[in-house]
Design a protein around this motif. Structure first.
Motif, short mmCIF file in Angstrom:
data_model
loop_
_atom_site.label_atom_id
_atom_site.label_comp_id
_atom_site.label_asym_id
_atom_site.label_seq_id
_atom_site.Cartn_x
_atom_site.Cartn_y
_atom_site.Cartn_z
N TRP A 337 0.83 -1.20 0.00
CA TRP A 337 0.00 0.00 0.00
C TRP A 337 0.87 1.26 0.00
O TRP A 337 0.52 2.27 0.61
N ARG A 338 1.97 1.21 -0.71
CA ARG A 338 2.90 2.34 -0.76
C ARG A 338 2.21 3.56 -1.35
O ARG A 338 1.70 3.51 -2.47
N PRO A 339 2.20 4.70 -0.64
CA PRO A 339 1.54 5.90 -1.18
C PRO A 339 2.33 6.49 -2.34
O PRO A 339 3.55 6.32 -2.43
N ALA A 340 1.63 7.16 -3.23
CA ALA A 340 2.25 7.78 -4.40
C ALA A 340 2.04 9.29 -4.34
O ALA A 340 1.04 9.78 -3.83
N SER A 341 3.00 10.01 -4.86
CA SER A 341 2.90 11.47 -4.91
C SER A 341 3.43 11.95 -6.25
O SER A 341 4.16 11.24 -6.95
N GLY A 342 3.05 13.17 -6.61
CA GLY A 342 3.48 13.73 -7.88
C GLY A 342 2.32 14.39 -8.61
O GLY A 342 1.29 14.73 -8.01
N THR A 343 2.47 14.55 -9.92
CA THR A 343 1.46 15.22 -10.73
C THR A 343 0.40 14.23 -11.20
O THR A 343 0.72 13.18 -11.75
N LEU A 344 -0.85 14.57 -10.97
CA LEU A 344 -1.97 13.80 -11.49
C LEU A 344 -2.33 14.40 -12.85
O LEU A 344 -3.09 15.37 -12.93
N SER A 575 25.25 8.25 -16.43
CA SER A 575 25.20 8.89 -15.12
C SER A 575 23.91 8.57 -14.38
O SER A 575 23.79 8.81 -13.18
N SER A 576 22.90 8.03 -15.10
CA SER A 576 21.62 7.73 -14.46
C SER A 576 21.58 6.33 -13.88
O SER A 576 20.58 5.93 -13.28
N GLN A 577 22.64 5.54 -14.04
CA GLN A 577 22.64 4.17 -13.55
C GLN A 577 22.78 4.15 -12.03
O GLN A 577 23.49 4.95 -11.43
N ILE A 578 22.10 3.22 -11.41
CA ILE A 578 22.12 3.06 -9.96
C ILE A 578 22.85 1.78 -9.63
O ILE A 578 22.65 0.75 -10.29
N ALA A 579 23.69 1.81 -8.62
CA ALA A 579 24.48 0.64 -8.25
C ALA A 579 23.57 -0.52 -7.89
O ALA A 579 22.55 -0.34 -7.23
N PRO A 580 23.95 -1.74 -8.32
CA PRO A 580 23.17 -2.93 -7.95
C PRO A 580 23.08 -3.05 -6.43
O PRO A 580 24.03 -2.73 -5.70
N GLY A 581 21.91 -3.52 -5.95
CA GLY A 581 21.72 -3.70 -4.51
C GLY A 581 21.30 -2.43 -3.79
O GLY A 581 21.20 -2.43 -2.56
N SER A 582 21.05 -1.35 -4.55
CA SER A 582 20.67 -0.10 -3.90
C SER A 582 19.25 -0.19 -3.33
O SER A 582 18.34 -0.71 -3.98
N LEU A 583 19.09 0.32 -2.13
CA LEU A 583 17.79 0.40 -1.47
C LEU A 583 17.31 1.83 -1.63
O LEU A 583 17.88 2.76 -1.06
N LEU A 584 16.25 2.02 -2.44
CA LEU A 584 15.79 3.36 -2.78
C LEU A 584 14.57 3.74 -1.96
O LEU A 584 13.73 2.91 -1.63
N SER A 641 12.02 10.99 -2.94
CA SER A 641 11.73 9.74 -3.64
C SER A 641 12.90 9.38 -4.55
O SER A 641 13.43 10.23 -5.27
N GLY A 642 13.35 8.11 -4.49
CA GLY A 642 14.45 7.65 -5.31
C GLY A 642 15.81 7.81 -4.67
O GLY A 642 16.82 7.36 -5.23
N ALA A 643 15.87 8.44 -3.50
CA ALA A 643 17.15 8.60 -2.82
C ALA A 643 17.71 7.23 -2.41
O ALA A 643 16.96 6.35 -2.00
N VAL A 644 19.02 7.05 -2.53
CA VAL A 644 19.65 5.79 -2.15
C VAL A 644 19.83 5.79 -0.63
O VAL A 644 20.63 6.54 -0.08
#
Length: 653
Positions: A337-344, A575-584, A641-644
């Motif tokens: 039930w993760r809440p979502a935010s942003g533009t509708l 530069s947009s790649q995220i390291a494997p195993g990252s918890l975001l 949101s998306g922070a490692v």
């Protein structure tokens, strides 16, 4: 008579109260936090006052600021809506002491019901059946399973189910933190957990002259995190005799505390037919529209008239038909039930018969706090809207509501829409076989599955590719009448890739003298394609796909179900790649606790960080077993949101 009323709330309930005021000819004052400055309720009021800041504590929970706006705007009354300060006796007293009319029950009645522990004692004295109260420190092994509950507040916050002693301490601590955050009171208690019980409530309305109405019962058993998502009136489990006993108990509860105005008396109905008092909600309920539809009343208008001293008629209106309401939330049921935010980007429900009011005949009602293009933030409850169907029978209402949800265009945020449709079409629900354990019993693996299956996603992706290609040729002056991608001789297919709900979707198609062909969707041919509408012929049946593009996001709506896609660029920025195993971080929020440390070995699914967002705690778990190589957070820190949050390396043997 009230001349100008301040609505001390936001969202759809603020709009609902404003509409009732317009019908009565009462002037209106809205309030808004900084994130809500452009919200619909602000535009719809006669005047609006700013509450500087963003958090509930400094805005909608600030009695001082609310009363300051009321004074400066010349308001002579305050309606609290629900949530925030609606059940705060101190705020009600402050309104009255300021010389304003409080549209709600007397402060003494609110105070009497404000703490559940004391409320249960009052109800027992009034011959209303209650469950025993258990002190968390004195719980015996025989008392499990049990429910930990916050003494103050409601809405499912500060509640935890505990099935064994080893989970009690953590549950009590978490419930206390959540209760302190939501209500400013960490007091909790325990009571027996009734397995397989139904959540039944009775709508009451009382005037200041001794008349008490009971407007039947509502069933609110389908809940997530102890918060209702489907409500209906009447309950399929309640017959005339039981209804009479429930209503008598509710009336006794109202009279015991000198109630006036609208309110709800909530009960748990056990399998054996016995019922037990839960609480009195000393305010309007979120689900009040189902009662309004069935009984043909305007509860908000009646609240205002009662506050002005009006008498209720002696005869209670007779019920008509059946009504079902669903709460549409910006959240992902499949991911806790993760809440979502942003533009509708888009919010449109077709064939709505009335907004914030009872339809003239059986039909569809919408009470919404959002509009297309609006922003959904992280500071408040993630409910977007309520959709209500009123029909001559329960089956008719369920079918109408499911169809309305299926046809809705909701773009930009993940919502619980697909789950609500599956509930309404579930044979167990249609048979009335529901209780508070319904979601767990049926399973989110079934109910949270997308309405669009794999074949629907593939055809929708093909339609999205054709619409995007058509957009690229919208200004073509040479051979502009030819279909997008047309070739005079056979050549390599056109290709596009989208990220879909089940993973990547590779789209291919050719258009030549013989028409369109696609290996992804054999048997499908192109009829027409524009940037926002594609018609395909699949095995002799024409299907229309409405396509909406917002940046890289592409939303496709059709009879096959809504599909959200993301266009995948041909070349990826390294530069947009995220390291494997990252918890975001799955949403913006505040770090409540960090339950690990750098260098620690962790198991897959182990909770590492607890975030607070949209008034709830959310546990962030390890994506895989391994070692915490990086830990980038600490308690009290704000994260986007998306922070490692952390990086997990290797697999623990």
């Amino acid at each position: 008579m009230i001349k100008r009323l301040l609505v001390a709330n936001r969202g759809e309930i603020a709009r609902r109260v404003l509409r009732a005021c317009r019908g009565l000819g009462v002037g209106t004052v809205a309030v808004h936090s900084d994130p809500d400055a452009d919200a619909p309720h602000v535009r719809e009021a006669d005047v609006a006052g700013r509450l500087p800041g963003a958090s509930p504590a400094e805005t909608y929970l600030s009695a001082e600021r609310l009363l300051a706006v009321a004074k400066s705007a010349g308001a002579d009354a305050v309606h609290p809506g629900y949530g925030f300060l609606s059940e705060n006796a101190d705020f009600a007293r402050a309104v009255v002491d300021a010389g304003l009319t409080w549209v709600g029950p007397p402060p003494e009645a609110i105070a009497a019901m404000g703490l559940k522990i004391e409320a249960k004692k009052l109800m027992a004295a009034a011959d209303v059946p209650v469950l025993p109260e258990l002190d968390p420190a004195g719980v015996a092994d025989a008392d499990f399973p049990l429910l930990v509950k916050a003494s103050a507040g409601g809405g499912g916050r500060g509640m935890r189910v505990v099935r064994a002693r080893d989970g009690l301490d953590d549950a009590v601590a978490a419930a206390r933190r959540e209760a302190e955050s939501a209500f400013g009171d960490p007091t909790v208690f325990c009571e027996p957990l009734l397995e397989g019980a139904r959540h039944i409530e009775v709508q009451i309305l009382a005037d200041t002259h001794g008349t008490v109405w009971t407007l039947g019962e509502r069933e609110c058993s389908i809940q997530r995190r102890h918060q209702k998502i489907v409500e209906e009136a009447p309950s399929p489990a309640v017959g005339p005799e039981l209804r009479g006993r429930l209503c008598d108990a509710a009336a006794n509860a109202a009279r015991a505390i000198g109630y006036a105005g609208a309110g709800t008396v909530e009960f748990m109905l056990a399998r054996d037919g016995r019922f037990y008092f839960l609480e009195v909600n000393t305010r309007l309920q979120v689900e009040h529209p189902v009662t309004e539809c069935v009984y043909g009343v305007d509860l908000v208008r009646l609240q205002i008239e009662v506050a002005e001293g009006a008498r209720l008629p002696q005869d209670v209106p007779e019920p008509r038909g059946h009504a079902i309401e669903v709460r549409l939330y910006a959240e992902d049921p499949a991911h806790d039930w993760r809440p979502a935010s942003g533009t509708l980007h888009t919010f449109a429900v077709p064939d709505v018969d009335a907004e914030f009011a009872v339809p003239a005949t059986h039909g569809l009602r919408l009470d919404s706090g959002v509009e297309s293009g609006g922003e959904v933030g992280v500071h408040y409850d993630p409910m977007l809207a309520k959709l209500i169907a009123w029909g001559p029978t329960r089956a008719a209402a369920a079918r109408r509501l499911a169809a309305g949800l299926r046809g809705a265009r909701i773009h930009g945020l993940t919502t619980n829409r697909d789950l609500l449709v599956r509930v309404l079409e579930d044979p167990a629900f249609l048979a009335g076989d529901t209780d508070t354990g319904y979601l767990d019993r049926v399973g989110l693996g079934v109910l949270a599955a997308p309405l669009a299956g794999e074949a629907a996603v593939q055809r929708s992706a093909l339609a999205a590719a054709l619409a995007q290609a058509a957009a690229g040729r919208s200004d073509a002056t040479v051979l502009g009448g030819l279909p997008t991608g047309w070739r005079n001789v056979r050549s390599q297919p056109q290709r596009r890739t989208f990220e879909g709900p089940h993973g990547p979707v590779d789209v291919d198609y050719r258009i030549d003298r013989d028409g369109m062909t696609s290996e992804l969707c054999p048997g499908t041919s192109l009829v027409t394609a524009t940037p926002d509408r594609v018609v395909l012929d699949h095995d002799g049946l024409r299907e229309t796909f409405a396509v909406t593009t917002a940046g890289d996001a592409v939303h496709v709506d059709s009879r096959l179900g809504p599909v959200a896609l993301t266009a995948v660029p041909r070349f990826t920025d390294p530069s947009s790649q995220i390291a494997p195993g990252s918890l975001l971080a799955p949403m913006p929020g505040t770090v409540v606790r960090v339950e690990t440390e750098q260098g620690a070995d962790v198991a897959e699914g182990q909770t590492l960080v607890v975030l607070e967002a949209m008034k709830m705690e959310h546990r962030i778990a390890a994506p895989s077993a391994g070692t915490v190589a990086e830990l980038n957070v600490a308690a009290g820190r704000q994260v986007e949101s998306g922070a490692v949050l952390a990086v997990i390396e290797g697999n623990r043997e």
